[in-house]
Motif scaffolding. Structure first.
Motif, PDB file in Angstrom:
ATOM      1  N   PRO A  75      -0.566   2.694   5.636  1.00  0.00           N
ATOM      2  CA  PRO A  75      -0.306   2.437   7.050  1.00  0.00           C
ATOM      3  C   PRO A  75      -1.601   2.062   7.772  1.00  0.00           C
ATOM      4  CG  PRO A  75       0.764   4.461   6.340  1.00  0.00           C
ATOM      5  CD  PRO A  75      -0.131   4.037   5.223  1.00  0.00           C
ATOM      6  N   ALA A  76      -1.478   1.325   8.844  1.00  0.00           N
ATOM      7  CA  ALA A  76      -2.651   0.879   9.599  1.00  0.00           C
ATOM      8  C   ALA A  76      -3.511   2.070  10.011  1.00  0.00           C
ATOM      9  CB  ALA A  76      -2.205   0.099  10.832  1.00  0.00           C
ATOM     10  N   GLY A  77      -4.792   1.992   9.695  1.00  0.00           N
ATOM     11  CA  GLY A  77      -5.734   3.027  10.073  1.00  0.00           C
ATOM     12  C   GLY A  77      -5.775   4.229   9.165  1.00  0.00           C
ATOM     13  N   SER A  78      -4.890   4.276   8.173  1.00  0.00           N
ATOM     14  CA  SER A  78      -4.840   5.437   7.290  1.00  0.00           C
ATOM     15  C   SER A  78      -5.954   5.374   6.251  1.00  0.00           C
ATOM     16  CB  SER A  78      -3.482   5.503   6.588  1.00  0.00           C
ATOM     17  OG  SER A  78      -3.420   6.618   5.716  1.00  0.00           O
ATOM     18  N   THR A  79      -6.614   6.512   6.038  1.00  0.00           N
ATOM     19  CA  THR A  79      -7.696   6.588   5.056  1.00  0.00           C
ATOM     20  C   THR A  79      -7.426   7.623   3.967  1.00  0.00           C
ATOM     21  OG1 THR A  79      -8.890   8.190   6.442  1.00  0.00           O
ATOM     22  CG2 THR A  79      -9.430   5.848   6.739  1.00  0.00           C
ATOM     23  N   GLY A  86      -3.844  16.642  11.850  1.00  0.00           N
ATOM     24  CA  GLY A  86      -4.690  15.454  11.924  1.00  0.00           C
ATOM     25  C   GLY A  86      -5.793  15.401  10.888  1.00  0.00           C
ATOM     26  N   ASP A  87      -5.938  16.442  10.076  1.00  0.00           N
ATOM     27  CA  ASP A  87      -6.930  16.415   9.004  1.00  0.00           C
ATOM     28  C   ASP A  87      -6.505  15.425   7.917  1.00  0.00           C
ATOM     29  OD1 ASP A  87      -8.498  18.329  10.221  1.00  0.00           O
ATOM     30  OD2 ASP A  87      -7.521  20.000   9.182  1.00  0.00           O
ATOM     31  N   VAL A  88      -7.491  14.933   7.174  1.00  0.00           N
ATOM     32  CA  VAL A  88      -7.231  13.916   6.144  1.00  0.00           C
ATOM     33  C   VAL A  88      -7.857  14.351   4.818  1.00  0.00           C
ATOM     34  CG1 VAL A  88      -7.651  11.528   5.428  1.00  0.00           C
ATOM     35  CG2 VAL A  88      -7.068  12.033   7.810  1.00  0.00           C
ATOM     36  N   ILE A  89      -7.124  14.183   3.740  1.00  0.00           N
ATOM     37  CA  ILE A  89      -7.632  14.400   2.383  1.00  0.00           C
ATOM     38  C   ILE A  89      -7.801  13.035   1.735  1.00  0.00           C
ATOM     39  CG2 ILE A  89      -7.190  15.426   0.124  1.00  0.00           C
ATOM     40  CD1 ILE A  89      -5.424  17.483   1.545  1.00  0.00           C
ATOM     41  N   THR A  90      -9.011  12.714   1.334  1.00  0.00           N
ATOM     42  CA  THR A  90      -9.272  11.414   0.732  1.00  0.00           C
ATOM     43  C   THR A  90      -9.080  11.466  -0.788  1.00  0.00           C
ATOM     44  OG1 THR A  90     -11.637  11.962   0.649  1.00  0.00           O
ATOM     45  CG2 THR A  90     -10.868  10.690   2.537  1.00  0.00           C
ATOM     46  N   ARG A 105      -7.777  -0.074  -1.819  1.00  0.00           N
ATOM     47  CA  ARG A 105      -6.660  -0.170  -0.890  1.00  0.00           C
ATOM     48  C   ARG A 105      -6.550  -1.569  -0.310  1.00  0.00           C
ATOM     49  NH1 ARG A 105      -5.395   4.764   2.254  1.00  0.00           N
ATOM     50  NH2 ARG A 105      -5.669   6.520   0.845  1.00  0.00           N
ATOM     51  N   SER A 106      -5.318  -2.040  -0.216  1.00  0.00           N
ATOM     52  CA  SER A 106      -4.982  -3.309   0.451  1.00  0.00           C
ATOM     53  C   SER A 106      -5.519  -4.544  -0.258  1.00  0.00           C
ATOM     54  CB  SER A 106      -5.473  -3.301   1.909  1.00  0.00           C
ATOM     55  OG  SER A 106      -4.916  -2.218   2.625  1.00  0.00           O
ATOM     56  N   LEU A 107      -6.038  -4.385  -1.478  1.00  0.00           N
ATOM     57  CA  LEU A 107      -6.525  -5.533  -2.243  1.00  0.00           C
ATOM     58  C   LEU A 107      -5.729  -5.656  -3.543  1.00  0.00           C
ATOM     59  CD1 LEU A 107     -10.409  -5.219  -1.852  1.00  0.00           C
ATOM     60  CD2 LEU A 107      -8.850  -6.754  -0.609  1.00  0.00           C
ATOM     61  N   PRO A 108      -5.382  -6.896  -3.953  1.00  0.00           N
ATOM     62  CA  PRO A 108      -4.615  -7.067  -5.194  1.00  0.00           C
ATOM     63  C   PRO A 108      -5.402  -6.540  -6.399  1.00  0.00           C
ATOM     64  CG  PRO A 108      -4.609  -9.091  -3.895  1.00  0.00           C
ATOM     65  CD  PRO A 108      -5.635  -8.189  -3.271  1.00  0.00           C
ATOM     66  N   TYR A 109      -4.700  -5.827  -7.257  1.00  0.00           N
ATOM     67  CA  TYR A 109      -5.289  -5.363  -8.516  1.00  0.00           C
ATOM     68  C   TYR A 109      -4.446  -5.943  -9.649  1.00  0.00           C
ATOM     69  CZ  TYR A 109      -7.283  -2.456 -12.143  1.00  0.00           C
ATOM     70  OH  TYR A 109      -7.925  -2.018 -13.280  1.00  0.00           O
ATOM     71  N   GLU A 150       1.011  10.390   2.505  1.00  0.00           N
ATOM     72  CA  GLU A 150       0.698   8.997   2.813  1.00  0.00           C
ATOM     73  C   GLU A 150       1.683   8.134   2.032  1.00  0.00           C
ATOM     74  OE1 GLU A 150      -3.277   6.278   3.297  1.00  0.00           O
ATOM     75  OE2 GLU A 150      -3.084   7.395   1.414  1.00  0.00           O
ATOM     76  N   THR A 151       2.210   7.091   2.662  1.00  0.00           N
ATOM     77  CA  THR A 151       3.153   6.196   2.004  1.00  0.00           C
ATOM     78  C   THR A 151       2.597   4.783   1.972  1.00  0.00           C
ATOM     79  OG1 THR A 151       5.072   7.528   2.645  1.00  0.00           O
ATOM     80  CG2 THR A 151       5.474   5.239   2.033  1.00  0.00           C
ATOM     81  N   PHE A 152       2.422   4.263   0.772  1.00  0.00           N
ATOM     82  CA  PHE A 152       1.930   2.899   0.574  1.00  0.00           C
ATOM     83  C   PHE A 152       3.087   1.912   0.538  1.00  0.00           C
ATOM     84  CE2 PHE A 152      -1.478   5.392  -1.358  1.00  0.00           C
ATOM     85  CZ  PHE A 152      -2.615   4.747  -0.901  1.00  0.00           C
TER      86      PHE A 152
END
Length: 321
Positions: A75-79, A86-90, A105-109, A150-152
């Motif tokens: 999703p936009a802005g998601s890391t 509001g905490d984030v686990i990378t 993320r967001s790049l073709p593999y 998180e949903t891709f």
């Protein structure tokens, strides 16, 4: 005409085995992990199905002009995995079960490169097989308890030759695009790290000779957690007093009191100590910093001096959220 029909039948037969399709993914879950382990230790997860399933083909190895692109777009802005506060686990996605092939993320593999598709045997045989995906968390995430998700959006773009004829001529090519979703989750559980030194009254000839012991308990609990700390009555409680016991079954009564006062520290209701009652850093847990609970321990002087010996007791400290 017969040769033409035979060749056409061969092509149709081979094409029937050369089917790939974009399908619903299987979610990837890290499971339930304590906040301490989330912060300090790499966690692993996987999904057996990242959205592409194939039934195989006559081609044994992918050619240089074949490709199996997958683009994992968050999703936009998601890391990373987002929690309720509001905490984030990378974390990082990987194309196989090592850290050798990270997926940006967001790049073709291209799964066709590095031999990954071939190693999976995705294009050999007739049993449907799916492309798996692997994930590893990054350490350092100091987060509150709760469900993190998180949903891709997963976009597949594939093109490959499903069969080779004489002279390695491609008999047919499948070109396919499609989008599906992949949900990743991790549940963080409350946790505490506790430092509690033993209490030693030393030696004395009479009960009035034992000094007061002043010490503390250090507790570091999950970020944002409200908790309480309790001390049970030990192994030999009698008439509301804790007691130490000797090998000869004699007793020496003592107790543990909150801070520098005379209120007994126990393990039920108001006898417990809330995190807001810490002597140092009161309030909710911070995940990394310690909260300190002072206490004083005394041998009761209104008892008869028992026979000489070594007196012991064990008191259980517990934390409740």
């Amino acid at each position: 005409m017969k040769r033409l029909l035979a060749l056409l039948a061969l092509l149709l037969s081979q094409q029937a085995q050369a089917l790939c399709s974009v399908v619903d993914t299987a979610p990837a879950s890290f499971g339930s992990v304590s906040s301490t382990l989330v912060r300090t230790t790499v966690q692993s997860a996987s999904s057996l199905n990242a959205g592409l399933q194939c039934t195989g083909s006559l081609a044994s190895l992918l050619a240089s002009d074949d490709h199996f692109y997958a683009t994992f777009t968050p999703p936009a802005g998601s890391t990373g995995l987002l929690g309720p506060s509001g905490d984030v686990i990378t974390y990082t996605l990987y194309a196989n079960n090592t850290s050798n092939f990270p997926i940006a993320r967001s790049l073709p593999y291209d799964f066709a490169r590095n031999g990954i598709i071939d190693a999976l045997g995705l294009l050999n045989g007739t049993t449907p097989k799916a492309v798996p995906i692997y994930l590893k968390s990054l350490t350092g995430s100091n987060v509150a308890a709760g469900l993190y998700q998180e949903t891709f959006s997963v976009y597949w773009d594939i093109s490959y030759c499903w069969g080779l004829g004489v002279g390695n001529i491609c008999l047919g090519r499948q070109n396919l695009t499609g989008t599906t979703n992949l949900t990743v989750s991790l549940t963080v559980t409350n946790d505490c790290q506790i430092t509690s030194p033993n209490i030693s009254f030393g030696s004395a000839p009479v009960v009035g000779g034992f000094s007061t012991v002043n010490s503390n308990v250090n507790v570091s609990c999950t970020k944002g957690s409200n908790y309480s700390v309790g001390l049970d009555d030990g192994q030999n409680v009698s008439a509301g007093r804790r007691r130490m016991k000797s090998a000869a079954n004699n007793y020496l009564a003592y107790d543990i009191f909150k801070s520098a006062g005379s209120v007994r520290w126990g393990n039920v209701t108001t006898a417990r100590r809330a995190s807001t009652d810490a002597d140092i850093n009161p309030g909710a847990g911070t995940g990394t910093g310690s909260q300190v609970f002072n206490y004083n321990a005394k041998v009761y002087t209104d008892q008869s001096t028992p026979p000489a010996g070594t007196y012991l007791d064990n008191v259980i400290l517990d934390v409740q959220f």
